[in-house]
Write an enzyme that holds these catalytic residues in place. Structure first.
Site, PDB file in Angstrom:
ATOM      1  CD  GLU A  50      79.467 -55.136  53.704  1.00 38.99           C
ATOM      2  OE1 GLU A  50      79.674 -54.090  53.045  1.00 38.99           O
ATOM      3  OE2 GLU A  50      78.919 -56.148  53.230  1.00 38.99           O
ATOM      4  CG  HIS A  52      76.619 -59.002  54.465  1.00 42.30           C
ATOM      5  ND1 HIS A  52      76.860 -57.657  54.326  1.00 42.30           N
ATOM      6  CD2 HIS A  52      75.405 -59.102  55.064  1.00 42.30           C
ATOM      7  CE1 HIS A  52      75.832 -56.970  54.809  1.00 42.30           C
ATOM      8  NE2 HIS A  52      74.940 -57.822  55.267  1.00 42.30           N
ATOM      9  CB  CYS A  59      73.457 -56.548  58.046  1.00 41.67           C
ATOM     10  SG  CYS A  59      72.984 -58.281  58.166  1.00 41.67           S
TER      11      CYS A  59
END
Length: 232
Positions: free
Chosen positions: A80, A167, A143
């Protein structure tokens, strides 16, 4: 030796396992050489997850923190780029909390950018034959909550520390109980995380980019106006 804190989230919803925890347990069983690795499981609970994370950071004094979570619709390991200051849960967490349009940190910036070398980590995993990609949205569930909380700790307490979120797709067993869901074997996901950790650890010893881990500029956007309330 680089001190690394690796975290994963406990099972939630109808699942008896969490793909991120299954992969991280394998990493902890055989960690990359020259890294001192600590593994911590975080609760799938808004607020409490950040308390456990903060306690783990205080206890282990890491140079690098990689938080991982389960990406139900992700076909590969996604690293991310950004976490946003928004809790907007589509389902209750493991304690029944379901915040809607609430901030992770009241008064915090709209977003924090990862201070991991995101594209280098993805490139290294792909070179190793492991499916991976850059992601520009961490969602608005636990998350993202954890990743934003980590960014806030780095920005306000530990600017020398680096960290970010990745992830992990469902395990094959999880995907088999659902229709048309991608999956990745835990052994493959674990090897991908080892590559990510080695790549990120190498960057710890290099000068940081000026924008690495920086907060997004404060703006009077809809998000800035909408979010108010206590730290969750």
């Amino acid at each position: 030796m680089i001190r690394v804190l690796l975290t994963a989230v406990e099972p939630f919803g109808s699942d008896a396992v969490n793909a991120s925890w299954e992969a991280c347990r394998l990493v902890a069983d055989a960690p990359p050489a020259d890294l001192h690795l600590e593994l911590v499981q975080l609760p799938c609970v808004f607020g409490k997850s950040l308390t456990v994370l903060h306690d783990a950071v205080s206890r282990t004094e890491p140079d690098l923190v990689v938080v991982t979570g389960q990406g139900a619709n992700r076909p590969d390991i996604t690293v991310e780029q950004v976490a946003i200051n928004l809790d907007d849960a589509v389902a209750p967490d493991n304690k029944g909390n379901q915040p809607v349009d609430e901030p992770v940190v009241a008064g915090g910036p709209d977003a924090y950018f990862s201070s991991l070398p995101v594209k280098a980590c993805v490139a290294a995993m792909r070179k190793a034959g492991i499916p991976a990609s850059v992601s520009h949205t961490a969602g608005t569930y636990v998350c993202n909550h954890i990743a934003y909380g980590l960014g806030h700790v780095i920005a306000t307490e530990r600017p020398e520390m680096r960290g970010g979120l990745a992830h992990v797709p469902y395990t094959p067993a999880q995907a088999a109980s659902r229709e048309r869901r991608p999956s990745l074997a835990s052994t493959t996901a674990a090897e991908g995380l080892r590559v990510l950790l080695r790549t990120a650890a190498a960057a710890v010893q290099e000068p940081r980019r000026p924008d690495a881990g920086a907060a997004a500029p404060a703006r009077r956007t809809w998000l800035s106006r909408k979010l108010s309330g206590p730290l969750r």
